[in-house]
Design an enzyme around this catalytic site. Structure first.
Site, PDB file in Angstrom:
ATOM      1  N   ASP A 105      22.365 -13.969 -39.688  1.00  0.00           N
ATOM      2  CA  ASP A 105      22.655 -12.923 -38.704  1.00  0.00           C
ATOM      3  C   ASP A 105      24.133 -12.952 -38.323  1.00  0.00           C
ATOM      4  OD1 ASP A 105      19.916 -12.543 -38.604  1.00  0.00           O
ATOM      5  OD2 ASP A 105      19.681 -13.900 -36.893  1.00  0.00           O
TER       6      ASP A 105
HETATM    7  N1  URA Z   1      16.680 -16.990 -39.085  1.00  0.00           N
HETATM    8  C1  URA Z   1      17.256 -16.290 -38.093  1.00  0.00           C
HETATM    9  O1  URA Z   1      16.622 -15.992 -37.096  1.00  0.00           O
HETATM   10  N2  URA Z   1      18.555 -15.954 -38.222  1.00  0.00           N
HETATM   11  C2  URA Z   1      19.312 -16.291 -39.292  1.00  0.00           C
HETATM   12  O2  URA Z   1      20.497 -15.940 -39.334  1.00  0.00           O
HETATM   13  C3  URA Z   1      18.684 -17.003 -40.311  1.00  0.00           C
HETATM   14  C4  URA Z   1      17.361 -17.353 -40.183  1.00  0.00           C
END
Ligand code: URA
Length: 239
Positions: A105
């Protein structure tokens, strides 16, 4: 060179994984010798003129494999229509067209691989390979033994129950806990949603390991080429 299937050829050009290439073909974005191709079985050789969105593509020569410690505030893409910074902007001084393997993310930090090898990317992101990914998170409150067991059974999310996962409390930060979560899948915001589902909202999230490959002491925003040892670690298990 033997004729190869068009989707494999596109992946070897470093513009997409094989699965993503199938989608590009389906969407009518690929032409061979001036003819749009929408079926998947077509075979090509380097003598054929293959174009994506009207631009010629050619197989990449040298393959590159990079480990990056992604900072917050970058998206895992090669470009963004909202002009947010992209992870590839952090990899300076290389000519190859690389792309991130999977996603973190915008606000997640940590280990991210980048490559121009579509096959490698396909093998790492395909669910059947089941590579464990480990995240370290600061969460609100402290998960208990029942939460750990719930993770081990899989957590019910709006897009279905997850595969069994590992949750471990590894430290404390004031009223918050530091946990390590390992998952085999790669659903959108999966770790955040799993922790939210047990009422422990994520405050910070960092990926620390893929397979047995650890982020180690790579500084935030820094990158390096993968070494032979890293590939072995990547394929080694961690749980
Ligand atoms: N899970 C998440 O919630 N965010 C990420 O960036 C990777 C795995």
């Amino acid at each position: 060179m033997e004729p190869v299937r068009l989707q494999k050829y596109i992946a070897s050009c470093g513009v997409a994984s094989r699965r993503a290439a199938e989608k590009l073909i389906e969407e009518g974005r690929v032409s061979v010798n001036g003819q749009i191709v929408t079926e998947q079985g077509v075979k090509v050789t380097p003598k054929d003129k293959v174009m994506l969105d009207g631009k010629p593509i050619k197989p990449e020569g040298k393959k590159v494999y990079i480990m990056l410690n992604k900072p917050e505030g970058y998206i895992c893409a090669v470009s963004d229509d909202r002009e947010r910074p992209c992870v590839v902007d952090l990899i300076e001084g290389i000519e190859e067209r690389i792309f991130p393997v999977g996603r973190l993310d915008y606000d997640t930090t940590g280990l991210l691989l980048l490559t121009n090898d579509g096959e490698f990317m396909q093998s790492l992101t395909h669910p059947s390979y089941e590579i464990w990914k480990t995240y370290r998170a600061v969460v609100k409150g402290t998960p208990n033994e029942k939460n750990v067991e719930d993770f081990a059974r899989g957590i019910e999310l709006e897009d279905g129950k997850t595969e069994p996962a590992v949750l471990e409390v590894v430290g404390y930060k004031g009223k918050n806990a530091i946990v390590e979560v390992s998952i085999k899948e790669g659903r959108n915001r999966q770790v955040r949603r799993m922790l939210e589902a047990i009422n422990h909202r994520v405050i910070k999230l960092k990926r620390v390991k893929i397979g047995g490959l650890e982020l180690g002491d790579l500084k935030t925003g820094a990158w390096r080429y993968m070494k032979e040892r890293d590939f072995k670690d990547l394929m080694g298990s961690q749980n």
